[in-house]
Design a protein around this motif. Structure first.
Motif, mmCIF file in Angstrom:
data_model
loop_
_atom_site.group_PDB
_atom_site.id
_atom_site.type_symbol
_atom_site.label_atom_id
_atom_site.label_comp_id
_atom_site.label_asym_id
_atom_site.label_seq_id
_atom_site.Cartn_x
_atom_site.Cartn_y
_atom_site.Cartn_z
ATOM 1 N N GLU A 193 -6.524 11.300 33.687
ATOM 2 C CA GLU A 193 -6.166 12.719 33.801
ATOM 3 C C GLU A 193 -6.532 13.686 32.765
ATOM 4 O O GLU A 193 -6.543 13.445 31.694
ATOM 5 C CB GLU A 193 -4.376 12.870 33.773
ATOM 6 N N PRO A 194 -6.803 15.122 33.270
ATOM 7 C CA PRO A 194 -7.105 15.858 32.370
ATOM 8 C C PRO A 194 -5.741 16.252 31.469
ATOM 9 O O PRO A 194 -4.640 16.231 31.765
ATOM 10 C CB PRO A 194 -7.365 17.209 33.116
ATOM 11 N N LYS A 195 -6.144 17.006 30.281
ATOM 12 C CA LYS A 195 -5.024 17.163 29.440
ATOM 13 C C LYS A 195 -5.136 18.439 28.676
ATOM 14 O O LYS A 195 -6.147 19.057 28.543
ATOM 15 C CB LYS A 195 -4.907 16.125 28.002
ATOM 16 N N ASN A 196 -4.066 19.009 28.307
ATOM 17 C CA ASN A 196 -3.903 20.340 27.517
ATOM 18 C C ASN A 196 -4.810 21.429 28.284
ATOM 19 O O ASN A 196 -5.756 22.262 27.708
ATOM 20 C CB ASN A 196 -4.559 20.124 26.086
ATOM 21 N N ASP A 197 -4.274 21.476 29.583
ATOM 22 C CA ASP A 197 -5.309 22.700 30.448
ATOM 23 C C ASP A 197 -6.775 22.402 30.442
ATOM 24 O O ASP A 197 -7.443 23.431 30.392
ATOM 25 C CB ASP A 197 -4.851 23.840 30.205
ATOM 26 N N PHE A 198 -7.390 21.273 30.272
ATOM 27 C CA PHE A 198 -8.842 21.312 29.967
ATOM 28 C C PHE A 198 -9.560 21.906 31.360
ATOM 29 O O PHE A 198 -10.269 22.682 31.105
ATOM 30 C CB PHE A 198 -9.159 19.399 30.042
ATOM 31 N N LEU A 199 -8.928 21.557 32.511
ATOM 32 C CA LEU A 199 -9.749 21.976 33.654
ATOM 33 C C LEU A 199 -9.488 23.661 34.032
ATOM 34 O O LEU A 199 -10.564 24.313 33.889
ATOM 35 C CB LEU A 199 -9.199 21.439 34.881
ATOM 36 N N ALA A 200 -8.335 24.120 33.517
ATOM 37 C CA ALA A 200 -8.313 25.750 33.207
ATOM 38 C C ALA A 200 -9.230 26.099 32.095
ATOM 39 O O ALA A 200 -9.700 27.243 32.412
ATOM 40 C CB ALA A 200 -6.673 25.981 33.058
ATOM 41 N N LYS A 201 -9.345 25.349 31.138
ATOM 42 C CA LYS A 201 -10.192 26.075 30.033
ATOM 43 C C LYS A 201 -11.613 26.007 30.536
ATOM 44 O O LYS A 201 -12.493 26.980 30.156
ATOM 45 C CB LYS A 201 -9.782 25.238 28.718
ATOM 46 N N VAL A 202 -11.874 25.069 31.154
ATOM 47 C CA VAL A 202 -13.159 24.984 31.597
ATOM 48 C C VAL A 202 -13.589 26.125 32.575
ATOM 49 O O VAL A 202 -14.620 26.772 32.545
ATOM 50 C CB VAL A 202 -13.710 23.370 32.170
ATOM 51 N N LYS A 203 -12.828 26.221 33.376
ATOM 52 C CA LYS A 203 -12.716 27.423 34.531
ATOM 53 C C LYS A 203 -12.899 28.676 33.681
ATOM 54 O O LYS A 203 -13.700 29.678 34.122
ATOM 55 C CB LYS A 203 -11.690 27.438 35.570
ATOM 56 N N LYS A 204 -12.191 29.047 32.715
ATOM 57 C CA LYS A 204 -12.121 30.260 32.059
ATOM 58 C C LYS A 204 -13.635 30.352 31.267
ATOM 59 O O LYS A 204 -14.064 31.362 31.348
ATOM 60 C CB LYS A 204 -11.037 30.067 30.844
ATOM 61 N N ARG A 205 -14.161 29.303 30.689
ATOM 62 C CA ARG A 205 -15.457 29.256 30.395
ATOM 63 C C ARG A 205 -16.541 29.870 31.169
ATOM 64 O O ARG A 205 -17.386 30.431 31.102
ATOM 65 C CB ARG A 205 -15.808 27.976 29.505
ATOM 66 N N CYS A 206 -16.334 29.035 32.409
ATOM 67 C CA CYS A 206 -17.253 29.346 33.382
ATOM 68 C C CYS A 206 -17.282 30.774 33.992
ATOM 69 O O CYS A 206 -18.326 31.428 34.212
ATOM 70 C CB CYS A 206 -17.081 28.459 34.783
ATOM 71 N N GLU A 207 -16.112 31.389 34.004
ATOM 72 C CA GLU A 207 -16.022 32.819 34.114
ATOM 73 C C GLU A 207 -16.571 33.646 33.242
ATOM 74 O O GLU A 207 -17.389 34.489 33.742
ATOM 75 C CB GLU A 207 -14.534 33.055 34.486
ATOM 76 N N GLU A 208 -16.503 33.265 32.087
ATOM 77 C CA GLU A 208 -17.021 33.862 30.826
ATOM 78 C C GLU A 208 -18.538 34.077 31.057
ATOM 79 O O GLU A 208 -19.374 35.090 30.646
ATOM 80 C CB GLU A 208 -16.665 33.405 29.631
ATOM 81 N N VAL A 209 -19.370 32.985 31.627
ATOM 82 C CA VAL A 209 -20.702 32.793 31.454
ATOM 83 C C VAL A 209 -21.264 33.077 32.821
ATOM 84 O O VAL A 209 -22.512 32.844 32.869
ATOM 85 C CB VAL A 209 -21.365 31.601 30.622
ATOM 86 N N GLY A 210 -20.424 32.991 33.800
ATOM 87 C CA GLY A 210 -21.024 33.138 35.156
ATOM 88 C C GLY A 210 -21.611 31.828 35.823
ATOM 89 O O GLY A 210 -22.384 31.848 36.852
ATOM 90 N N ALA A 211 -21.155 30.793 35.166
ATOM 91 C CA ALA A 211 -21.239 29.300 36.111
ATOM 92 C C ALA A 211 -20.239 29.251 37.095
ATOM 93 O O ALA A 211 -18.931 29.972 36.919
ATOM 94 C CB ALA A 211 -21.361 28.482 34.780
ATOM 95 N N LEU A 212 -20.307 27.903 37.615
ATOM 96 C CA LEU A 212 -19.103 27.666 38.690
ATOM 97 C C LEU A 212 -18.862 26.234 38.315
ATOM 98 O O LEU A 212 -19.578 25.472 37.996
ATOM 99 C CB LEU A 212 -19.813 27.754 40.182
ATOM 100 N N LEU A 213 -17.330 26.200 38.695
ATOM 101 C CA LEU A 213 -16.697 24.723 38.554
ATOM 102 C C LEU A 213 -16.681 24.137 39.860
ATOM 103 O O LEU A 213 -16.112 24.775 40.857
ATOM 104 C CB LEU A 213 -15.342 25.117 37.973
ATOM 105 N N ILE A 214 -16.979 22.910 39.928
ATOM 106 C CA ILE A 214 -17.193 22.069 41.259
ATOM 107 C C ILE A 214 -15.925 21.007 40.711
ATOM 108 O O ILE A 214 -16.094 20.421 39.483
ATOM 109 C CB ILE A 214 -18.397 21.413 41.543
ATOM 110 N N LEU A 215 -14.739 20.986 41.387
ATOM 111 C CA LEU A 215 -14.048 19.709 41.238
ATOM 112 C C LEU A 215 -14.086 18.736 42.454
ATOM 113 O O LEU A 215 -14.104 18.990 43.431
ATOM 114 C CB LEU A 215 -12.565 20.238 41.010
#
Length: 398
Positions: A193-215
């Motif tokens: 399982e993801p820990k410490n809001d890992f997925l949310a932190k990845v999404k935030k980084r994606c938003e910062e750089v204009g990348a997309l998150l596929i789950l």
């Protein structure tokens, strides 16, 4: 039959289990000697409502009486697919509002990878070490297990890897990145399982750089983890989800879901950006619709958490190091591969179907149908404990 199976049907491993199947009903599979096996695997999370679910079977029969394949995907409006996509998006966050139906999870992955490149105009894809998203060439390119893909190289270029739950690696997502693909729970790696809001932190980084998150929701999706989709447990809304396995009660299907604005880009520049003959097949779509309706109406999603607690209560043994996962996506971890193998084989002899995970040899897969009863859980866990007691005594006497 087993002899012909080995002779005429291409194999995926040197030593398949080779059970000669006669029929399957509910939580049980029967062999040609009429021996019954309690199914704790559900076709690797695919038969989400058990075997021969009446509602799914009836939907398939009813649709066969109307029409089967009439036109390639995306040309005709066909009720089962339209109704299914509508119901599915009504039960997703508002930004995930358009569905592309395909034939399998790996094709869904292929479509999602194409989509993020089309939306961003970038080429770099990022995945995780020990990730699994399917076995076609694009999906294999984002598989994080070199041993399984080395012989098939060259694969898709410009793919890089990070470590799941490693927050420092998130910075590797840059303005060159089209998209990052993650499993909401890492499956083949051991139900991590993801820990410490890992997925949310990845999404935030994606938003910062204009990348997309596929789950990748192919295993966790459709009620298996206590939510309709696994990502709902982790405070994140992805840009794209890929689905498959349990979405049609055991019928072959997949799909990817994204925002309408993004998904519509596959229809032009170029036209036919992704095409499939049998995606959205009306008989399969009817099974999808019946499966989703049944999951929603019977509230199997919440029931999976109560059943998880029962599994964790019953599966206590010196050979079990820990139970990983959530809901009815569980893995009992032993200390070594040999013990895991012995447990799986011994349980099959005793009438219980267990299985392995792709990359984590110490894991015993426990992914039964969502419909499994508490009595059946107790029956299967008693078999596991009995098998483990025998193995424990053997080891003690060595």
């Amino acid at each position: 039959m087993k002899e012909n199976f080995l002779k005429y049907q291409a194999q995926t491993s040197p030593y398949p289990l080779g059970m000669e199947v006669s029929h399957a009903v509910g939580s049980y599979v029967y062999d040609t000697n009429n021996k019954k096996y309690l199914d704790f695997v559900a076709g690797v999370s695919a038969t989400s409502l058990g075997h021969q679910n009446p509602r799914v079977n009836q939907a398939i029969k009813d649709q066969l009486d109307k029409y089967s394949h009439v036109m390639v995907y995306g040309e005709y409006a066909q009720h089962p697919a339209v109704a299914y996509c509508k119901l599915l998006t009504e039960n997703l966050p508002p930004s995930l509002n358009k569905v592309y139906l395909v034939n399998s999870g790996t094709e869904a992955c292929e479509g999602a990878l194409k989509l993020v490149r089309r939306v961003t105009g970038r080429s770099q894809l990022i995945s995780c070490h020990n990730a699994y998203h399917g076995n076609t060439m694009g999906s294999m390119s984002v598989m994080g297990f070199e041993e399984r893909k080395q012989i098939f190289r060259p694969l898709i270029p410009d793919v890089d890897f990070i470590t799941f739950n490693n927050e420092e690696d998130i910075q590797k997502i840059t303005t060159k990145t089209a998209g990052i693909i993650l499993e909401s729970i890492q499956g083949g790696a051991g139900f991590i399982e993801p820990k410490n809001d890992f997925l949310a932190k990845v999404k935030k980084r994606c938003e910062e750089v204009g990348a997309l998150l596929i789950l990748d929701e192919i295993q966790p999706g459709f009620g298996r983890t206590g939510k309709l989709f696994g990502f709902e447990n982790y405070n994140v809304v992805p840009d794209v989800i890929i689905i498959g396995k349990g979405m049609a009660g055991g019928m072959p299907v997949g799909g990817f879901v994204a925002n309408e604005k993004h998904m519509d880009l596959l229809s032009h520049d170029p036209k036919l950006g992704h095409i499939t003959t049998f995606g959205g097949h009306p008989v399969i779509a009817a099974a999808c619709l019946a499966t989703l309706e049944e999951i929603l109406e019977k509230d199997y999603t919440k029931q999976s958490l109560a059943k998880e607690k029962l599994f964790r209560t019953l599966l206590v043994h010196p050979l079990i190091e820990e139970i990983r996962g959530r809901g009815l996506m569980l893995a009992a971890m032993t200390k070594d591969v040999e013990i895991t193998n012995k447990v799986i084989f011994k349980c099959q002899e005793k009438g219980l179907i267990l299985f392995w995970l792709l990359f984590e040899g110490c894991a015993i897969r426990i992914t039964p149908p969502l419909t499994i009863s508490e009595d059946e859980i107790r029956e299967g866990c008693a078999i596991i404990i009995e098998a483990m007691n025998e193995i424990f005594n053997e080891l003690k006497n060595c």
